[in-house]
Scaffold this motif. Structure first.
Motif, PDB file in Angstrom:
ATOM      1  N   THR A   1       0.846  -1.192   0.000  1.00  0.00           N
ATOM      2  CA  THR A   1       0.000   0.000   0.000  1.00  0.00           C
ATOM      3  C   THR A   1       0.881   1.242   0.000  1.00  0.00           C
ATOM      4  O   THR A   1       2.062   1.173   0.371  1.00  0.00           O
ATOM      5  CB  THR A   1      -0.895   0.046   1.251  1.00  0.00           C
ATOM      6  N   PRO A   2       0.332   2.391  -0.387  1.00  0.00           N
ATOM      7  CA  PRO A   2       1.114   3.628  -0.304  1.00  0.00           C
ATOM      8  C   PRO A   2       1.613   3.920   1.112  1.00  0.00           C
ATOM      9  O   PRO A   2       2.743   4.384   1.287  1.00  0.00           O
ATOM     10  CB  PRO A   2       0.134   4.701  -0.799  1.00  0.00           C
ATOM     11  N   ASP A   3       0.790   3.627   2.130  1.00  0.00           N
ATOM     12  CA  ASP A   3       1.244   3.829   3.510  1.00  0.00           C
ATOM     13  C   ASP A   3       2.447   2.948   3.832  1.00  0.00           C
ATOM     14  O   ASP A   3       3.391   3.382   4.495  1.00  0.00           O
ATOM     15  CB  ASP A   3       0.117   3.558   4.503  1.00  0.00           C
TER      16      ASP A   3
ATOM     17  N   ALA B   1      14.270   3.412   5.163  1.00  0.00           N
ATOM     18  CA  ALA B   1      15.445   3.417   4.285  1.00  0.00           C
ATOM     19  C   ALA B   1      16.165   4.758   4.285  1.00  0.00           C
ATOM     20  O   ALA B   1      17.193   4.904   3.623  1.00  0.00           O
ATOM     21  CB  ALA B   1      15.027   3.046   2.859  1.00  0.00           C
ATOM     22  N   GLY B   2      15.613   5.743   4.979  1.00  0.00           N
ATOM     23  CA  GLY B   2      16.244   7.053   5.016  1.00  0.00           C
ATOM     24  C   GLY B   2      15.978   7.904   3.784  1.00  0.00           C
ATOM     25  O   GLY B   2      16.654   8.909   3.560  1.00  0.00           O
ATOM     26  N   LEU B   3      14.983   7.510   2.993  1.00  0.00           N
ATOM     27  CA  LEU B   3      14.649   8.272   1.791  1.00  0.00           C
ATOM     28  C   LEU B   3      13.716   9.441   2.095  1.00  0.00           C
ATOM     29  O   LEU B   3      13.616  10.374   1.300  1.00  0.00           O
ATOM     30  CB  LEU B   3      13.994   7.364   0.741  1.00  0.00           C
ATOM     31  N   LEU B   4      13.016   9.349   3.210  1.00  0.00           N
ATOM     32  CA  LEU B   4      12.137  10.424   3.660  1.00  0.00           C
ATOM     33  C   LEU B   4      12.342  10.610   5.159  1.00  0.00           C
ATOM     34  O   LEU B   4      12.697   9.669   5.867  1.00  0.00           O
ATOM     35  CB  LEU B   4      10.663  10.064   3.417  1.00  0.00           C
ATOM     36  N   ASP B   5      12.088  11.831   5.619  1.00  0.00           N
ATOM     37  CA  ASP B   5      12.128  12.044   7.062  1.00  0.00           C
ATOM     38  C   ASP B   5      10.693  12.003   7.594  1.00  0.00           C
ATOM     39  O   ASP B   5       9.719  11.999   6.839  1.00  0.00           O
ATOM     40  CB  ASP B   5      12.844  13.346   7.426  1.00  0.00           C
ATOM     41  N   ALA B   6      10.569  11.957   8.906  1.00  0.00           N
ATOM     42  CA  ALA B   6       9.260  11.799   9.542  1.00  0.00           C
ATOM     43  C   ALA B   6       8.305  12.932   9.179  1.00  0.00           C
ATOM     44  O   ALA B   6       7.098  12.707   9.040  1.00  0.00           O
ATOM     45  CB  ALA B   6       9.420  11.699  11.059  1.00  0.00           C
TER      46      ALA B   6
ATOM     47  N   ARG C   1       4.604  12.362   7.585  1.00  0.00           N
ATOM     48  CA  ARG C   1       3.393  12.896   8.234  1.00  0.00           C
ATOM     49  C   ARG C   1       2.625  13.808   7.278  1.00  0.00           C
ATOM     50  O   ARG C   1       1.402  13.769   7.225  1.00  0.00           O
ATOM     51  CB  ARG C   1       3.767  13.682   9.499  1.00  0.00           C
ATOM     52  N   GLY C   2       3.322  14.632   6.535  1.00  0.00           N
ATOM     53  CA  GLY C   2       2.670  15.568   5.632  1.00  0.00           C
ATOM     54  C   GLY C   2       1.936  14.906   4.481  1.00  0.00           C
ATOM     55  O   GLY C   2       0.936  15.421   3.983  1.00  0.00           O
ATOM     56  N   VAL C   3       2.414  13.746   4.054  1.00  0.00           N
ATOM     57  CA  VAL C   3       1.847  13.072   2.881  1.00  0.00           C
ATOM     58  C   VAL C   3       0.846  11.982   3.253  1.00  0.00           C
ATOM     59  O   VAL C   3      -0.091  11.718   2.513  1.00  0.00           O
ATOM     60  CB  VAL C   3       2.998  12.477   2.033  1.00  0.00           C
ATOM     61  N   ARG C   4       1.019  11.374   4.417  1.00  0.00           N
ATOM     62  CA  ARG C   4       0.230  10.187   4.781  1.00  0.00           C
ATOM     63  C   ARG C   4      -1.277  10.407   4.631  1.00  0.00           C
ATOM     64  O   ARG C   4      -1.982   9.558   4.117  1.00  0.00           O
ATOM     65  CB  ARG C   4       0.549   9.734   6.203  1.00  0.00           C
ATOM     66  N   GLY C   5      -1.812  11.523   5.044  1.00  0.00           N
ATOM     67  CA  GLY C   5      -3.245  11.766   4.959  1.00  0.00           C
ATOM     68  C   GLY C   5      -3.743  12.041   3.553  1.00  0.00           C
ATOM     69  O   GLY C   5      -4.946  12.052   3.306  1.00  0.00           O
TER      70      GLY C   5
ATOM     71  N   GLU D   1       3.923   4.430  -7.519  1.00  0.00           N
ATOM     72  CA  GLU D   1       3.508   5.539  -8.381  1.00  0.00           C
ATOM     73  C   GLU D   1       2.806   6.621  -7.572  1.00  0.00           C
ATOM     74  O   GLU D   1       3.010   7.814  -7.815  1.00  0.00           O
ATOM     75  CB  GLU D   1       2.565   5.045  -9.483  1.00  0.00           C
ATOM     76  N   VAL D   2       1.969   6.216  -6.633  1.00  0.00           N
ATOM     77  CA  VAL D   2       1.242   7.183  -5.803  1.00  0.00           C
ATOM     78  C   VAL D   2       2.236   8.029  -5.007  1.00  0.00           C
ATOM     79  O   VAL D   2       2.170   9.263  -5.020  1.00  0.00           O
ATOM     80  CB  VAL D   2       0.239   6.489  -4.862  1.00  0.00           C
ATOM     81  N   VAL D   3       3.156   7.381  -4.319  1.00  0.00           N
ATOM     82  CA  VAL D   3       4.121   8.117  -3.497  1.00  0.00           C
ATOM     83  C   VAL D   3       5.023   8.984  -4.379  1.00  0.00           C
ATOM     84  O   VAL D   3       5.277  10.152  -4.059  1.00  0.00           O
ATOM     85  CB  VAL D   3       4.940   7.156  -2.614  1.00  0.00           C
ATOM     86  N   ALA D   4       5.480   8.456  -5.508  1.00  0.00           N
ATOM     87  CA  ALA D   4       6.344   9.235  -6.401  1.00  0.00           C
ATOM     88  C   ALA D   4       5.619  10.462  -6.953  1.00  0.00           C
ATOM     89  O   ALA D   4       6.253  11.491  -7.224  1.00  0.00           O
ATOM     90  CB  ALA D   4       6.846   8.361  -7.539  1.00  0.00           C
ATOM     91  N   SER D   5       4.300  10.378  -7.090  1.00  0.00           N
ATOM     92  CA  SER D   5       3.539  11.499  -7.658  1.00  0.00           C
ATOM     93  C   SER D   5       3.597  12.762  -6.801  1.00  0.00           C
ATOM     94  O   SER D   5       3.316  13.855  -7.284  1.00  0.00           O
ATOM     95  CB  SER D   5       2.078  11.093  -7.882  1.00  0.00           C
ATOM     96  N   PHE D   6       3.982  12.623  -5.539  1.00  0.00           N
ATOM     97  CA  PHE D   6       4.100  13.792  -4.668  1.00  0.00           C
ATOM     98  C   PHE D   6       5.380  14.578  -4.931  1.00  0.00           C
ATOM     99  O   PHE D   6       5.564  15.662  -4.383  1.00  0.00           O
ATOM    100  CB  PHE D   6       4.019  13.376  -3.191  1.00  0.00           C
TER     101      PHE D   6
END
Length: 184
Positions: A10-12, A21-26, A30-34, A62-67
């Motif tokens: 899932t995207p989550d 993996a250190g590709l994103l910070d917390a 948090r900003g994208v999850r919702g 694809e969903v996560v990359a779209s951000f």
């Protein structure tokens, strides 16, 4: 058997893997999850409008990359980078699909276009007595089992980018359809 059943990605889950993996910070997570569920519905609606009701689903990567997020190292968080992290987390090999190394005849002999497109699966070739099958989701155990039964040989799942897999499937099968139509 070289695969085991896993839950669908899932995207989550992708966001969690990117965080680990250190590709994103917390803060990014948090900003994208919702927003991921709404973005996924929007992307799927757009894809159906462009390609019809039988359009392949939008992948979690694809969903996560779209951000268009940026890693803490300042690099774009692309579908490829996400899939590499997913492959590492699931202890799978990641592959970049090289169209020059694909044998269109082999691909067409191994898999039906509708099945391949629906399941985002591309036979890459044989390694020893194993069929190497590129998929975009590590939870594709059913696809691997179906291919193993059909091919009568072991299947090794490798992870690739959905966009690359679908592009190659389209090119291979559209080319074959064009050849058949011109021969008729």
């Amino acid at each position: 058997m070289l695969f085991r059943s896993r839950r669908a990605l899932t995207p989550d889950a992708v966001l969690d893997l990117c965080l680990q993996a250190g590709l994103l910070d917390a803060d990014h997570v948090r900003g994208v999850r919702g927003l991921v569920e709404r973005r996924q519905r929007m992307m799927e609606r757009e894809r159906r409008q462009q390609a019809g009701d039988d359009a392949p689903a939008v992948s979690a990567a694809e969903v996560v990359a779209s951000f268009q997020l940026v890693t803490p190292q300042g690099q774009a968080l692309s579908e490829e980078r996400i899939q590499q992290a997913v492959a590492a987390a699931y202890q799978m090999r990641w592959v970049r699909i090289d169209p020059l190394k694909l044998d269109a005849k082999f691909v067409a002999q191994q898999i039906a276009y509708a099945f391949a497109r629906r399941n985002c699966a591309l036979p890459l070739g044989l390694e020893g007595d194993k069929l190497v099958l590129a998929v975009d989701d590590p939870s594709a155990a059913e696809v691997a089992a179906t291919m193993q039964a059909r091919a009568g040989r072991a299947v090794e799942l490798v992870l690739g980018n959905r966009s690359d897999i679908l592009r190659q499937l389209h090119e291979i099968f559209q080319f074959r359809a064009t050849i058949r139509a011109s021969a008729a």
